[in-house]
Write a protein that holds these residues in place. Structure first.
Motif, PDB file in Angstrom:
ATOM      1  N   LEU A 194     -50.941 -40.094-110.667  1.00 31.79           N
ATOM      2  CA  LEU A 194     -50.090 -39.517-111.704  1.00 31.79           C
ATOM      3  C   LEU A 194     -50.785 -38.335-112.383  1.00 31.79           C
ATOM      4  O   LEU A 194     -51.955 -38.416-112.755  1.00 31.79           O
ATOM      5  CB  LEU A 194     -49.744 -40.568-112.763  1.00 31.79           C
ATOM      6  N   VAL A 198     -47.315 -36.314-116.553  1.00 32.82           N
ATOM      7  CA  VAL A 198     -46.171 -36.815-115.796  1.00 32.82           C
ATOM      8  C   VAL A 198     -45.033 -37.220-116.737  1.00 32.82           C
ATOM      9  O   VAL A 198     -45.274 -37.708-117.853  1.00 32.82           O
ATOM     10  CB  VAL A 198     -46.600 -38.007-114.903  1.00 32.82           C
ATOM     11  N   ALA A 218     -49.610 -40.121-118.350  1.00 37.90           N
ATOM     12  CA  ALA A 218     -49.928 -41.012-117.229  1.00 37.90           C
ATOM     13  C   ALA A 218     -50.068 -42.468-117.655  1.00 37.90           C
ATOM     14  O   ALA A 218     -49.562 -43.366-116.977  1.00 37.90           O
ATOM     15  CB  ALA A 218     -51.208 -40.536-116.549  1.00 37.90           C
ATOM     16  N   ALA A 222     -47.549 -45.241-116.262  1.00 38.60           N
ATOM     17  CA  ALA A 222     -48.120 -46.249-115.369  1.00 38.60           C
ATOM     18  C   ALA A 222     -47.789 -47.654-115.862  1.00 38.60           C
ATOM     19  O   ALA A 222     -47.422 -48.531-115.073  1.00 38.60           O
ATOM     20  CB  ALA A 222     -49.629 -46.063-115.261  1.00 38.60           C
ATOM     21  N   ALA A 262     -39.666 -39.227-106.632  1.00 41.33           N
ATOM     22  CA  ALA A 262     -40.808 -38.598-107.290  1.00 41.33           C
ATOM     23  C   ALA A 262     -40.865 -37.105-107.012  1.00 41.33           C
ATOM     24  O   ALA A 262     -40.391 -36.629-105.985  1.00 41.33           O
ATOM     25  CB  ALA A 262     -42.110 -39.254-106.843  1.00 41.33           C
ATOM     26  N   VAL A 269     -48.230 -36.690-108.923  1.00 39.33           N
ATOM     27  CA  VAL A 269     -46.848 -36.944-109.328  1.00 39.33           C
ATOM     28  C   VAL A 269     -46.636 -36.384-110.730  1.00 39.33           C
ATOM     29  O   VAL A 269     -47.294 -36.802-111.684  1.00 39.33           O
ATOM     30  CB  VAL A 269     -46.538 -38.450-109.311  1.00 39.33           C
TER      31      VAL A 269
END
Length: 292
Positions: A194, A198, A218, A222, A262, A269
């Motif tokens: 990530l 992101v 991130a 996550a 994505a 990402v």
């Protein structure tokens, strides 16, 4: 035996659907546009039509522009982020890299930032390589105006599209990290793919539960993904080709619950798109053939 008008329409149908879908980001609305296109095409005197393909694209574009403006009003009252309707695409779409890029979730969201005329001119010029004169007839503007719009739209998109060529393999690897995080709780493996900035967007349309605003960063993304994918006891996660790129489909009771796609920039990402609105998943199991 089909009449000439029907034969011409059927021969161009996949192309016309692709044009309408790229302008609208909605398969359901694209199908409605094709119905309107057929009704108008059926009344055309073919003897005066020089280029049937161009004529059909012109009708489709005009109908899509009308619907695009109406769709814009609907989006103003949409609950939470609006994402394009995901399409399960046939393998040949992924093989055409330019076509796959043009219908990817990331690109369709970039196109959402254009005005209706700019979006139509960009799609017809950059994706379908139509001449400025043809585009001018389709959007009802002069060729000179179309050239200016095309330049403006091209610059706008270039500043917002993924920064490098995105490979299917990179997207697949990132999604595999999502899957592992859900199955094993490997949060670090997820963090590794990530980007720090992101952005996660979830589209439930006010019908099913989804994040009502973007989630950024991130660590937060996550945790959100690990929690969402970790509850797979009553569902299955399968790999699929969606909008020309690898994606994940979460199914519950055999029905599509979420499509996860994505965006990749510089190997990381930067965007995650989770479509949960049941109305946008109703035709997901119908593989769609797109073409240019």
């Amino acid at each position: 035996m089909a009449d000439p008008a029907t034969e011409a329409f059927v021969a161009c149908r996949n192309l016309l659907f692709t044009v309408a879908y790229q302008l609208l980001g909605s398969a359901a609305d694209a199908e409605d546009v094709l119905q309107e296109t057929w009704l108008r095409w059926a009344g055309v005197d073919l003897a005066v039509v020089r280029d049937q393909r161009a004529y059909l694209v012109r009708i489709t574009t005009r109908q899509a522009l009308m619907r695009l403006r109406a769709l814009g009003r609907r989006k103003e009252s949409y609950i939470g982020p609006w994402l394009p309707e995901p399409l399960l695409t046939t393998p040949d779409v992924a093989e055409d890299v330019e076509l796959a890029d043009s219908v990817s979730m990331a690109m369709l969201l970039v196109l959402e930032t254009l005005g209706p005329a700019e979006r139509a001119v960009f799609v017809l010029r950059e994706v379908f390589d139509l001449g400025y004169d043809e585009i001018a007839e389709a959007v009802g503007k002069s060729p000179a105006a179309v050239r200016q719009i095309a330049h403006r739209a091209r610059s706008h998109v270039a500043a917002r599209r993924p920064r490098g060529a995105v490979s299917a393999a990179a997207t697949r690897d990132a999604l595999e990290a999502f899957r592992r995080a859900g199955e094993t709780g490997d949060l670090q493996g997820l963090l590794d793919v990530l980007a720090p900035d992101v952005v996660f967007l979830g589209d439930g349309g006010g019908i099913v539960q989804a994040t009502l605003s973007p989630v950024t960063g991130a660590a937060d993304v996550a945790r959100l993904l690990a929690a969402g994918l970790g509850n797979l006891a009553v569902g299955t996660l399968e790999a699929a080709q969606v909008n020309g790129y690898p994606a994940l489909i979460l199914r519950r009771g055999g029905e599509a619950d979420t499509v996860l796609a994505a965006r990749i920039d510089d190997g990381l990402v930067t965007g995650i798109y989770a479509v949960r609105n049941p109305e946008k998943l109703s035709r997901l199991d119908e593989a769609t053939t797109l073409c240019r």
